[in-house]
Scaffold this active site. Structure first.
Site, short mmCIF file in Angstrom:
data_model
loop_
_atom_site.label_atom_id
_atom_site.label_comp_id
_atom_site.label_asym_id
_atom_site.label_seq_id
_atom_site.Cartn_x
_atom_site.Cartn_y
_atom_site.Cartn_z
N HIS A 159 47.51 32.24 28.26
CA HIS A 159 46.18 32.21 28.92
C HIS A 159 46.29 31.77 30.37
O HIS A 159 45.34 31.24 30.93
CB HIS A 159 45.21 31.28 28.18
CG HIS A 159 45.16 31.49 26.69
ND1 HIS A 159 44.27 32.33 26.08
CD2 HIS A 159 45.95 30.99 25.71
CE1 HIS A 159 44.48 32.32 24.77
NE2 HIS A 159 45.51 31.52 24.52
N SER A 280 49.54 39.41 58.77
CA SER A 280 48.14 39.83 58.92
C SER A 280 47.88 40.09 60.39
O SER A 280 48.45 39.44 61.26
CB SER A 280 47.23 38.70 58.41
OG SER A 280 45.96 38.79 59.03
N LYS A 286 49.77 34.23 57.96
CA LYS A 286 49.91 34.94 56.69
C LYS A 286 51.26 35.58 56.47
O LYS A 286 51.89 36.10 57.39
CB LYS A 286 48.84 36.04 56.58
CG LYS A 286 47.43 35.54 56.34
CD LYS A 286 47.23 34.86 54.99
CE LYS A 286 47.37 35.80 53.83
NZ LYS A 286 46.10 36.41 53.43
N GLU A 293 52.33 44.03 45.61
CA GLU A 293 50.95 44.47 45.38
C GLU A 293 50.87 46.00 45.30
O GLU A 293 50.15 46.56 44.47
CB GLU A 293 50.04 43.99 46.52
CG GLU A 293 49.88 42.49 46.58
CD GLU A 293 49.24 42.06 47.89
OE1 GLU A 293 48.04 42.30 48.05
OE2 GLU A 293 49.95 41.50 48.76
#
Ligand code: ARG
Length: 471
Positions: A159, A280, A286, A293
């Site tokens: 979980h 970024s 960043k 991804e």
């Protein structure tokens, strides 16, 4: 271009518009099967000559002409024209323009229906081998990481809540087994493509005395198809390959999801190499795990490729239907994407830095030794349900105090329940908790060492298989 003479032009008085030519063409998609098409045609021509259907001189001219076209396509000098409709027509037209009537004899006892099925099978076999090899590469990396980080504890989750401590090696090797099942699926896809369909002609077979076994042997097929109608309308082998790609992508998406989580500041378990990260345009601080991804995101498209192919085939009457021309775009995309993502994931895994201290520290949080503490009480003769209750109350109290199980002294344990002896602290030692998982397939160090040997055996078998398929 629209005026280019159609191979079937005989019974027509008008031609489709340029728009319809382009709408009907599959050349932009199927041109990548050029090598398979040429190999298949040479085998077919040789068979026709052996059987006395065409002369040896014609077969020689065909082979020489096709070999020349092979070199031109390979070197990028071949003139592809959309009016050719597909790769089969592009090659045959060029051949006939160059060698004359002999070129016109190549298509004897053959239809594009069995020709395209043959080419697609040859192509699928080649790519299945590449995909299998790519899973070997990633699995080798996973085993290497498991060995390099032997003994490193980290939280195991259910979980996405800390559950029980585990070894990083064990966690990584879970993906080894997923990819091994993928390898089995690629092997199966190879085998389902490994059937020679030429000689089925349009749908009913041919009146010419073809030797289908000769063609199968020459092209390296294991067997010859038994039903000409099934042969020209069967794309199960593409479904198998696309499905294998899809499941691989599902597995990679799970791994990538974990790498994304682990590289967040919240987890801080790994740092992606700069080469596998991007910045970024607005936030100077960043460092984003874009490639993980993307692999996760591309999974959606591959699932779509599988559903698309299933839907193209659904409800098709026997035998060939032009719908089937729509089989390749999605399947090729699934193959390309899965192959690329296997390479990307391998690179990410090989270059990422593991923060052992963060993982070890996280393994001490979350009261993950609670099960072992309950098991300890069971060892003193207490029923498991009572032990569960006592440890549960202890966890609640410690949580309020902001302490961990590992911080308790033997005296404090004894104050909680007299069943706790002096060895209670040892029961919650995180390394000991992991080491106790000695069951076959468990996370205990010895069990993981045994598992690594199993992994190496599986890899050795797959490498041997690859060598035999490459012959
Ligand atoms: N380009 C076609 C395909 O990919 C080749 C077969 C065409 N056959 C036909 N009868 N029109 O399926």
């Amino acid at each position: 271009m629209t005026d280019a003479k159609k191979p079937w032009g005989g019974r027509f008085e008008k031609s489709p518009s340029r728009f319809l030519d382009e709408f009907g063409a599959s050349l932009p998609v199927d041109r990548r099967m050029w090598a398979e098409d040429i190999k298949g045609s040479i085998a077919h021509a040789r068979m026709l000559a052996n059987q006395g259907v065409i002369s040896e001189a014609d077969a020689d001219a065909i082979e020489t002409g096709l070999s020349q076209i092979y070199r031109e396509i390979r070197d990028g000098s071949f003139d592809f024209r959309i009016a050719d409709e597909d790769i089969h027509m592009a090659i045959e037209r060029t051949l006939t323009e160059r060698i004359g009537p002999a070129g016109g004899r190549l298509h004897t006892a053959r239809s594009r229906n069995d020709q395209v099925a043959l080419d697609t099978r040859l192509y699928a076999k080649g790519r299945a081998v590449e995909l299998l090899a790519a899973t070997v590469k990633v699995r080798e990396t996973l085993v290497r990481l498991a060995e390099d980080h032997a003994g490193l504890v980290m939280p195991g989750y259910t979980h996405l809540q800390r559950a029980q401590p585990i070894l990083l090696s064990h966690h990584l090797l879970a993906y080894f087994w997923m990819l091994s099942r993928d390898a089995t699926r690629f092997r199966h896809a190879y085998e389902s493509a490994d059937v020679m369909v030429l000689g089925s002609a349009a749908l009913a077979g041919t009146t010419f005395p073809v030797d289908r076994r000769f063609v199968a042997d020459r092209l390296g097929f294991a067997e010859v198809s038994a039903n000409s109608m099934d042969s020209v309308s069967d794309r199960d082998f593409l479904l198998d390959l696309t499905y294998a790609c899809t499941v691989t992508m599902i597995h990679l998406s799970r791994l990538c999801e974990e790498l994304i989580l682990w590289s967040s500041e919240e987890f801080g378990f790994v740092t992606m190499d700069d080469t596998y990260s991007t910045g970024s345009s607005i936030m100077p601080q960043k460092k984003n795990p874009d490639f993980a991804e993307l692999a996760r995101g591309k999974t959606g498209r591959v699932v779509g490729d599988l559903v698309g192919l299933l839907t193209v085939l659904k409800g098709l009457p026997l035998a060939y239907n032009k719908d089937m021309q729509e089989d390749k775009e999605g399947a090729f995309d699934a193959i390309d994407t899965a192959l690329d993502c296997l390479v990307v994931v391998d690179g990410m895994l090989s270059t990422m830095a593991v923060d052992a201290d963060r993982m070890r520290a996280a393994a001490h949080g979350g009261f993950m030794a609670a099960t072992d503490l309950a098991d300890y009480l069971v060892g003193t003769g207490m029923p498991f349900r009572d032990a569960h209750e006592i440890v549960g109350r202890l966890v609640l109290a410690l949580e309020r105090e902001g302490r961990t199980l590992q911080e308790l002294t033997a005296g404090e344990f004894a104050a909680v329940d007299p069943a706790f002896g002096v060895d209670a602290p040892a029961a919650v030692d995180i390394d000991a908790v992991v080491a106790r998982r000695v069951s076959e397939g468990g996370t205990g160090g010895e069990a993981v060492e045994t598992q690594i040997v199993q992994c190496q055996d599986v890899l050795a078998a797959d490498i041997t298989l690859l060598e035999s398929l490459a012959e």
